[in-house]
Design an enzyme around this catalytic site. Structure first.
Site, PDB file in Angstrom:
ATOM      1  N   THR A  50       0.985  -1.359   0.046  1.00 11.80           N
ATOM      2  CA  THR A  50      -0.087   0.021   0.019  1.00 11.80           C
ATOM      3  C   THR A  50       0.898   1.272   0.082  1.00 11.80           C
ATOM      4  O   THR A  50       1.860   1.339   0.598  1.00 11.80           O
ATOM      5  CB  THR A  50      -0.735  -0.062   1.344  1.00 11.80           C
ATOM      6  OG1 THR A  50      -1.920  -1.132   1.055  1.00 11.80           O
ATOM      7  CG2 THR A  50      -1.594   1.383   1.392  1.00 11.80           C
ATOM      8  N   ASP A 106       6.230  -4.013  -1.568  1.00  9.37           N
ATOM      9  CA  ASP A 106       5.603  -2.931  -0.846  1.00  9.37           C
ATOM     10  C   ASP A 106       6.589  -2.075  -0.531  1.00  9.37           C
ATOM     11  O   ASP A 106       7.847  -1.965  -0.668  1.00  9.37           O
ATOM     12  CB  ASP A 106       5.335  -3.534   0.590  1.00  9.37           C
ATOM     13  CG  ASP A 106       4.316  -2.678   1.325  1.00  9.37           C
ATOM     14  OD1 ASP A 106       3.904  -1.537   0.632  1.00  9.37           O
ATOM     15  OD2 ASP A 106       3.526  -3.184   2.321  1.00  9.37           O
ATOM     16  N   ALA A 137       8.027   1.527   2.230  1.00  8.37           N
ATOM     17  CA  ALA A 137       8.301   1.439   3.563  1.00  8.37           C
ATOM     18  C   ALA A 137       8.517   3.009   3.902  1.00  8.37           C
ATOM     19  O   ALA A 137       8.794   3.788   3.152  1.00  8.37           O
ATOM     20  CB  ALA A 137       9.546   0.832   3.837  1.00  8.37           C
ATOM     21  N   GLY A 147       3.524   1.181   7.913  1.00  4.96           N
ATOM     22  CA  GLY A 147       2.311   1.691   8.229  1.00  4.96           C
ATOM     23  C   GLY A 147       1.920   3.285   8.475  1.00  4.96           C
ATOM     24  O   GLY A 147       0.906   3.641   9.032  1.00  4.96           O
ATOM     25  N   GLY A 180       0.566   4.671   6.059  1.00  4.19           N
ATOM     26  CA  GLY A 180      -0.626   4.540   5.162  1.00  4.19           C
ATOM     27  C   GLY A 180      -1.693   3.585   6.251  1.00  4.19           C
ATOM     28  O   GLY A 180      -2.860   3.347   5.689  1.00  4.19           O
ATOM     29  N   GLU A 188      -0.136  -5.852   5.799  1.00  2.00           N
ATOM     30  CA  GLU A 188       1.280  -5.693   4.864  1.00  2.00           C
ATOM     31  C   GLU A 188       2.007  -6.638   5.775  1.00  2.00           C
ATOM     32  O   GLU A 188       2.769  -7.417   4.861  1.00  2.00           O
ATOM     33  CB  GLU A 188       1.713  -4.245   5.154  1.00  2.00           C
ATOM     34  CG  GLU A 188       0.848  -3.572   4.302  1.00  2.00           C
ATOM     35  CD  GLU A 188       1.520  -1.933   4.351  1.00  2.00           C
ATOM     36  OE1 GLU A 188       1.159  -1.155   3.290  1.00  2.00           O
ATOM     37  OE2 GLU A 188       2.215  -1.671   5.285  1.00  2.00           O
ATOM     38  N   LYS A 197      14.159   7.093   2.142  1.00  2.84           N
ATOM     39  CA  LYS A 197      13.828   6.164   3.190  1.00  2.84           C
ATOM     40  C   LYS A 197      14.838   5.497   3.788  1.00  2.84           C
ATOM     41  O   LYS A 197      14.519   5.082   5.268  1.00  2.84           O
ATOM     42  CB  LYS A 197      12.924   5.178   2.562  1.00  2.84           C
ATOM     43  CG  LYS A 197      11.642   5.754   1.841  1.00  2.84           C
ATOM     44  CD  LYS A 197      10.684   6.508   2.640  1.00  2.84           C
ATOM     45  CE  LYS A 197       9.412   7.126   2.154  1.00  2.84           C
ATOM     46  NZ  LYS A 197       8.416   6.362   1.139  1.00  2.84           N
TER      47      LYS A 197
END
Ligand code: 5RP
Length: 234
Positions: A35, A87, A89, A101, A103, A109, A127
């Site tokens: 996500t 995914d 991060a 998290g 989102g 996830e 990141k």
């Protein structure tokens, strides 16, 4: 990414990381879709490849976006195994710990990442961080919320996030205390009844991190050949 980097530059890096990860996907695979904005790029690239895939989405947002692009999304229960999960991060530490998290989708996830033979993380160059820092997202059971919050506040400050409950009814909060030892902190969260899941993902979950940096993609193996090291994974 340098402080002066623009949103466009970040999007470009996300796109590059997504394109590189999408190359791991082959027709016939079952794919876990994370996500976030980096995953949104992935969905676009994957849809453009017109492969025959069975996908599992980690949020209603991803499910809707994937379906709109023509990707076949199935209920998690109908897919017996996931070949590859991809995914984004919020933070990646030098030793491969993640904070996820941002989102509010970290519970689903983590379930999808843990179920996958291979979990690949795609991020822009902002990141990777020298050490993890707050906030660390939490999903808490609504039942007994005040009691859970009281126990968590023994560990450190926790603030309720002003967002809707998760699709599973969980209350989204953020831990705002120090993150000196992620393993210790993850253990402390795990020990509090009422914590559904936290956003600390251990390196053992992660096979590889793809970092978009300028016009390049840096591939950082975390646990090489992770799938080969877990033949007896339930
Ligand atoms: C959602 C997440 C996302 O993967 C994380 O917040 C990164 O998002 P983005 O790709 O938009 O930077 O954990 O719960």
């Amino acid at each position: 990414m340098p402080q002066s980097a623009t949103v466009d530059e970040a999007e470009h890096e996300k796109r590059l990381a997504a394109q590189a990860a999408a190359e791991l996907v082959e027709s016939g695979m079952s794919v876990g879709l994370g996500t976030g904005t980096t995953v949104a790029q992935l969905l676009d690239v994957l849809a453009g490849r017109r492969l025959r895939l069975r996908c599992v989405a980690t949020s209603p947002r991803t499910e809707q976006a994937a379906r709109a692009l023509g990707l076949a999304v199935e209920e998690f229960g109908t897919i017996e195994r996931i070949d590859l999960a991809i995914d984004g991060a919020d933070q990646v530490s030098p030793d491969g710990w993640l904070v996820k998290g941002g989102g509010a989708a970290h519970t689903r996830e983590k379930i999808v990442a843990a179920s996958a033979d291979r979990f690949v993380v795609i991020v822009d160059s902002a990141k990777p961080v020298p050490s993890l820092r707050p906030p660390v997202p939490l999903e808490l059971l609504a039942f007994g919320l005040d009691s859970t919050l009281r126990r968590l506040r023994v560990i450190g400050p926790v603030r309720r996030r002003d967002v809707a409950p998760s699709p599973d009814g969980g209350v989204i909060c953020d831990y705002l205390g120090p993150v000196e030892d992620p393993a210790l902190l993850a253990g402390a969260f795990d020990a509090v009844p009422g914590v559904v899941e936290h956003g600390l993902f251990p390196p053992e979950l992660v096979a590889e991190v793809f970092v978009g940096r300028g016009d390049m993609v840096e591939r950082v193996p975390v646990i090489p050949r992770r799938e080969a090291t877990r033949p007896d994974r339930p």
